[in-house]
Design a protein around this motif. Structure first.
Motif, PDB file in Angstrom:
ATOM      1  N   ALA A 134       7.899  63.306  27.774  1.00  0.00           N
ATOM      2  CA  ALA A 134       7.702  64.729  27.496  1.00  0.00           C
ATOM      3  C   ALA A 134       6.750  65.362  28.502  1.00  0.00           C
ATOM      4  N   ALA A 135       5.702  64.653  28.878  1.00  0.00           N
ATOM      5  CA  ALA A 135       4.737  65.216  29.827  1.00  0.00           C
ATOM      6  C   ALA A 135       5.303  65.286  31.237  1.00  0.00           C
ATOM      7  N   THR A 136       6.047  64.261  31.649  1.00  0.00           N
ATOM      8  CA  THR A 136       6.580  64.278  33.019  1.00  0.00           C
ATOM      9  C   THR A 136       7.761  65.230  33.170  1.00  0.00           C
ATOM     10  N   SER A 137       8.417  65.578  32.085  1.00  0.00           N
ATOM     11  CA  SER A 137       9.507  66.550  32.213  1.00  0.00           C
ATOM     12  C   SER A 137       8.976  67.914  32.628  1.00  0.00           C
ATOM     13  N   GLY A 138       7.733  68.204  32.291  1.00  0.00           N
ATOM     14  CA  GLY A 138       7.129  69.463  32.710  1.00  0.00           C
ATOM     15  C   GLY A 138       6.739  69.481  34.172  1.00  0.00           C
ATOM     16  N   GLY A 147       9.173  70.839  37.346  1.00  0.00           N
ATOM     17  CA  GLY A 147       9.180  72.215  37.831  1.00  0.00           C
ATOM     18  C   GLY A 147       8.306  72.425  39.048  1.00  0.00           C
ATOM     19  N   PHE A 148       7.304  71.561  39.240  1.00  0.00           N
ATOM     20  CA  PHE A 148       6.446  71.674  40.421  1.00  0.00           C
ATOM     21  C   PHE A 148       7.213  71.454  41.709  1.00  0.00           C
ATOM     22  N   PHE A 149       8.280  70.671  41.661  1.00  0.00           N
ATOM     23  CA  PHE A 149       9.058  70.395  42.876  1.00  0.00           C
ATOM     24  C   PHE A 149       9.798  71.630  43.379  1.00  0.00           C
ATOM     25  N   THR A 150      10.021  72.586  42.511  1.00  0.00           N
ATOM     26  CA  THR A 150      10.676  73.835  42.920  1.00  0.00           C
ATOM     27  C   THR A 150       9.668  74.982  43.028  1.00  0.00           C
ATOM     28  N   GLN A 151       8.393  74.640  43.155  1.00  0.00           N
ATOM     29  CA  GLN A 151       7.302  75.614  43.284  1.00  0.00           C
ATOM     30  C   GLN A 151       7.167  76.487  42.038  1.00  0.00           C
ATOM     31  N   GLY A 152       7.605  76.010  40.888  1.00  0.00           N
ATOM     32  CA  GLY A 152       7.493  76.757  39.649  1.00  0.00           C
ATOM     33  C   GLY A 152       6.291  76.303  38.846  1.00  0.00           C
ATOM     34  N   PRO A 153       6.004  76.972  37.751  1.00  0.00           N
ATOM     35  CA  PRO A 153       4.877  76.559  36.916  1.00  0.00           C
ATOM     36  C   PRO A 153       5.221  75.314  36.090  1.00  0.00           C
ATOM     37  N   MET A 192       6.220  73.102  33.112  1.00  0.00           N
ATOM     38  CA  MET A 192       7.227  73.257  32.044  1.00  0.00           C
ATOM     39  C   MET A 192       8.282  74.302  32.369  1.00  0.00           C
ATOM     40  N   SER A 193       8.466  74.641  33.628  1.00  0.00           N
ATOM     41  CA  SER A 193       9.602  75.503  33.952  1.00  0.00           C
ATOM     42  C   SER A 193      10.856  74.637  33.965  1.00  0.00           C
ATOM     43  N   SER A 194      11.942  75.178  33.485  1.00  0.00           N
ATOM     44  CA  SER A 194      13.144  74.376  33.282  1.00  0.00           C
ATOM     45  C   SER A 194      14.004  74.321  34.536  1.00  0.00           C
ATOM     46  N   LEU A 195      14.594  73.172  34.731  1.00  0.00           N
ATOM     47  CA  LEU A 195      15.569  72.951  35.794  1.00  0.00           C
ATOM     48  C   LEU A 195      16.860  72.499  35.137  1.00  0.00           C
ATOM     49  N   TRP A 196      17.978  73.004  35.619  1.00  0.00           N
ATOM     50  CA  TRP A 196      19.272  72.662  35.050  1.00  0.00           C
ATOM     51  C   TRP A 196      20.165  72.061  36.124  1.00  0.00           C
ATOM     52  N   ALA A 197      20.988  71.116  35.732  1.00  0.00           N
ATOM     53  CA  ALA A 197      21.948  70.507  36.655  1.00  0.00           C
ATOM     54  C   ALA A 197      23.157  71.426  36.798  1.00  0.00           C
ATOM     55  N   ASP A 198      23.963  71.178  37.819  1.00  0.00           N
ATOM     56  CA  ASP A 198      25.138  72.010  38.073  1.00  0.00           C
ATOM     57  C   ASP A 198      26.388  71.507  37.371  1.00  0.00           C
ATOM     58  N   PHE A 199      26.341  70.341  36.760  1.00  0.00           N
ATOM     59  CA  PHE A 199      27.515  69.760  36.102  1.00  0.00           C
ATOM     60  C   PHE A 199      27.320  69.776  34.584  1.00  0.00           C
ATOM     61  N   VAL A 200      28.418  69.558  33.871  1.00  0.00           N
ATOM     62  CA  VAL A 200      28.395  69.581  32.413  1.00  0.00           C
ATOM     63  C   VAL A 200      28.836  68.217  31.896  1.00  0.00           C
ATOM     64  N   ILE A 201      28.060  67.651  30.993  1.00  0.00           N
ATOM     65  CA  ILE A 201      28.427  66.406  30.309  1.00  0.00           C
ATOM     66  C   ILE A 201      29.126  66.812  29.016  1.00  0.00           C
TER      67      ILE A 201
END
Length: 180
Positions: free
Chosen positions: A122-126, A129-135, A137-146
């Motif tokens: 839970a902590a590392t999922s937040g 967002g740092f990798f995309t220069q966001g704050p 707990m900012s969300s990142l979404w994949a381009d594919f659908v499961i």
């Protein structure tokens, strides 16, 4: 309290509780539900199993992990083995070096490790967002659908972490209370 009807019903209901808790977990980021309520529903079956059979039986049947470990066969002492490997031809050397003995080992999963894994996830999922220069707990979404889960992203990682955290805490509390 152990009756035949309760003992049989619990063994049949634990998989139902687990499947339903996973359904609530993966449904949670689009609809009501999520990691917290999924973890509570997943722990209900274990609570009833502990009430029926006790905490030692629950740990023995449900929280054991079988590992298959490869171990190199000890032919000789190390110096004699090295001397022998220098004397044999390359084909035989490869055959001797690739001999492995496979062992089955049982590892018990303690609830505290489930708690730690859930908190770490839970902590590392937040932090993703740092990798995309966001704050944080900012969300990142994949381009594919499961098909069953939907579009994976960091909120589902957070929900899985909360699921494991709640499941581990409820199991720990249940085990401590059942031993007293």
């Amino acid at each position: 309290m152990r009756t035949i009807i309760l003992a049989t019903a619990i063994r049949l209901l634990i998989p139902v509780f687990q499947v339903f808790s996973l359904y609530i977990l993966f449904r949670g980021h689009n609809h009501p539900g999520g990691g917290f309520i999924g973890g509570l529903i997943g722990s209900i079956g274990f609570i009833l199993y502990v009430m029926t059979y006790g905490s030692k039986q629950t740990l023995k049947h449900y929280l054991k992990l079988t590992l298959i470990v490869g171990k190199e066969i000890d032919h000789y002492t190390r110096s004699r083995y090295n001397y022998h490997m220098q004397r044999v031809n390359a084909m035989h050397r490869r055959k001797l070096a690739s001999e492995w003995k496979w062992e089955h080992r049982m590892m018990q999963i303690e609830p505290i490790y489930i708690i730690a894994t859930g908190l770490l996830l839970a902590a590392t999922s937040g932090f993703l967002g740092f990798f995309t220069q966001g704050p944080y707990m900012s969300s990142l979404w994949a381009d594919f659908v499961i098909p069953v889960i939907g579009k994976p992203g960091t909120p589902i990682l957070f929900d899985i972490g909360v699921y494991l955290l709640v499941l581990g805490i409820v199991l720990k509390i249940t085990f401590v209370m059942s031993e007293e």
